[in-house]
Scaffold this motif. Sequence first.
Motif, PDB file in Angstrom:
ATOM      1  N   SER A 135      -6.851  -4.770   1.486  1.00  0.00           N
ATOM      2  CA  SER A 135      -8.053  -4.988   2.302  1.00  0.00           C
ATOM      3  C   SER A 135      -8.066  -6.329   2.726  1.00  0.00           C
ATOM      4  O   SER A 135      -8.582  -6.538   4.005  1.00  0.00           O
ATOM      5  CB  SER A 135      -9.289  -4.490   1.637  1.00  0.00           C
ATOM      6  OG  SER A 135      -9.139  -3.102   1.128  1.00  0.00           O
ATOM      7  N   SER A 155      -3.124   1.350  -6.963  1.00  0.00           N
ATOM      8  CA  SER A 155      -3.898   0.790  -8.056  1.00  0.00           C
ATOM      9  C   SER A 155      -5.154   0.283  -7.052  1.00  0.00           C
ATOM     10  O   SER A 155      -5.075  -0.205  -5.882  1.00  0.00           O
ATOM     11  CB  SER A 155      -3.417  -0.175  -8.743  1.00  0.00           C
ATOM     12  OG  SER A 155      -3.115  -1.362  -8.275  1.00  0.00           O
ATOM     13  N   PRO A 156      -6.255   0.246  -7.771  1.00  0.00           N
ATOM     14  CA  PRO A 156      -7.496  -0.650  -7.130  1.00  0.00           C
ATOM     15  C   PRO A 156      -7.186  -2.027  -6.726  1.00  0.00           C
ATOM     16  O   PRO A 156      -7.744  -2.393  -5.789  1.00  0.00           O
ATOM     17  CB  PRO A 156      -8.512  -0.443  -8.138  1.00  0.00           C
ATOM     18  CG  PRO A 156      -8.039   0.657  -9.081  1.00  0.00           C
ATOM     19  CD  PRO A 156      -6.763   0.762  -9.158  1.00  0.00           C
ATOM     20  N   VAL A 157      -6.204  -2.548  -7.589  1.00  0.00           N
ATOM     21  CA  VAL A 157      -6.190  -3.941  -7.407  1.00  0.00           C
ATOM     22  C   VAL A 157      -5.217  -4.143  -5.869  1.00  0.00           C
ATOM     23  O   VAL A 157      -5.622  -5.059  -5.015  1.00  0.00           O
ATOM     24  CB  VAL A 157      -5.477  -4.708  -8.446  1.00  0.00           C
ATOM     25  CG1 VAL A 157      -4.886  -6.077  -8.194  1.00  0.00           C
ATOM     26  CG2 VAL A 157      -6.417  -4.840  -9.865  1.00  0.00           C
ATOM     27  N   VAL A 158      -4.327  -3.295  -6.002  1.00  0.00           N
ATOM     28  CA  VAL A 158      -3.560  -3.453  -4.571  1.00  0.00           C
ATOM     29  C   VAL A 158      -4.404  -3.002  -3.250  1.00  0.00           C
ATOM     30  O   VAL A 158      -4.265  -3.650  -2.328  1.00  0.00           O
ATOM     31  CB  VAL A 158      -2.466  -2.295  -4.728  1.00  0.00           C
ATOM     32  CG1 VAL A 158      -1.566  -2.229  -3.594  1.00  0.00           C
ATOM     33  CG2 VAL A 158      -1.209  -2.847  -5.865  1.00  0.00           C
ATOM     34  N   LYS A 159      -5.156  -1.993  -3.423  1.00  0.00           N
ATOM     35  CA  LYS A 159      -6.122  -1.517  -2.418  1.00  0.00           C
ATOM     36  C   LYS A 159      -7.022  -2.716  -2.133  1.00  0.00           C
ATOM     37  O   LYS A 159      -7.391  -3.122  -0.825  1.00  0.00           O
ATOM     38  CB  LYS A 159      -6.972  -0.434  -2.788  1.00  0.00           C
ATOM     39  CG  LYS A 159      -6.316   0.790  -2.929  1.00  0.00           C
ATOM     40  CD  LYS A 159      -7.122   1.956  -3.091  1.00  0.00           C
ATOM     41  CE  LYS A 159      -6.282   3.272  -3.233  1.00  0.00           C
ATOM     42  NZ  LYS A 159      -7.042   4.370  -3.429  1.00  0.00           N
ATOM     43  N   LEU A 160      -7.444  -3.536  -2.983  1.00  0.00           N
ATOM     44  CA  LEU A 160      -8.001  -4.743  -2.834  1.00  0.00           C
ATOM     45  C   LEU A 160      -7.492  -5.848  -1.916  1.00  0.00           C
ATOM     46  O   LEU A 160      -7.957  -6.330  -0.906  1.00  0.00           O
ATOM     47  CB  LEU A 160      -8.831  -5.226  -4.013  1.00  0.00           C
ATOM     48  CG  LEU A 160      -9.546  -6.695  -3.948  1.00  0.00           C
ATOM     49  CD1 LEU A 160     -11.022  -6.237  -2.941  1.00  0.00           C
ATOM     50  CD2 LEU A 160     -10.007  -7.041  -5.309  1.00  0.00           C
ATOM     51  N   LEU A 161      -6.179  -5.964  -2.462  1.00  0.00           N
ATOM     52  CA  LEU A 161      -5.223  -7.226  -1.781  1.00  0.00           C
ATOM     53  C   LEU A 161      -5.102  -6.592  -0.524  1.00  0.00           C
ATOM     54  O   LEU A 161      -5.029  -7.529   0.562  1.00  0.00           O
ATOM     55  CB  LEU A 161      -4.104  -7.219  -2.756  1.00  0.00           C
ATOM     56  CG  LEU A 161      -4.186  -8.252  -4.121  1.00  0.00           C
ATOM     57  CD1 LEU A 161      -2.986  -7.975  -4.589  1.00  0.00           C
ATOM     58  CD2 LEU A 161      -4.488  -9.413  -3.688  1.00  0.00           C
ATOM     59  N   HIS A 196       0.778  -1.339   0.275  1.00  0.00           N
ATOM     60  CA  HIS A 196       0.038   0.155  -0.048  1.00  0.00           C
ATOM     61  C   HIS A 196       0.810   1.126  -0.073  1.00  0.00           C
ATOM     62  O   HIS A 196       0.480   2.489  -0.607  1.00  0.00           O
ATOM     63  CB  HIS A 196      -0.886  -0.064   1.212  1.00  0.00           C
ATOM     64  CG  HIS A 196      -1.607   1.429   1.421  1.00  0.00           C
ATOM     65  ND1 HIS A 196      -2.773   1.541   0.666  1.00  0.00           N
ATOM     66  CD2 HIS A 196      -1.601   2.024   2.267  1.00  0.00           C
ATOM     67  CE1 HIS A 196      -3.438   2.669   0.972  1.00  0.00           C
ATOM     68  NE2 HIS A 196      -2.750   3.423   2.028  1.00  0.00           N
TER      69      HIS A 196
END
Length: 110
Positions: free
Chosen positions: A37, A29-35, A24
């Motif tokens: 989370s 990116s949104p993918v990193v934010k999902l991972l 983080h």
Amino acid sequence: MIPFRLWGWVCWSWWILFAIISLHFFFSSPVVKLLVSIALGLMILFCSTGAFLGIAMIFKPIRMRCPSCGKKSTIGGSKKTGMWLDCETCGAIKMRIRPLGPKFVPFDSD
């Protein structure tokens, strides 16, 4: 009842989850934010379970399945020796956390 081998893999997974959470700081990116989370949720779940087991061990013995024979056995642990399982048929088994995964060895061998 959680198997002792599964708990070893849960204890081992902390460094992978920590590495995912630290992504983080470098990527947004949104993918990193999902991972991040998902990893943070798993980290909170695993830490809560470990805290619950630690507190529960104060009041009564916890039983887990032996990684060798599958029988219900009592677990214990200390700061010096780590976590161990006292199986009636296999003897005392110590869990050692290594970089490539947990290893279960007889208690008296190092």
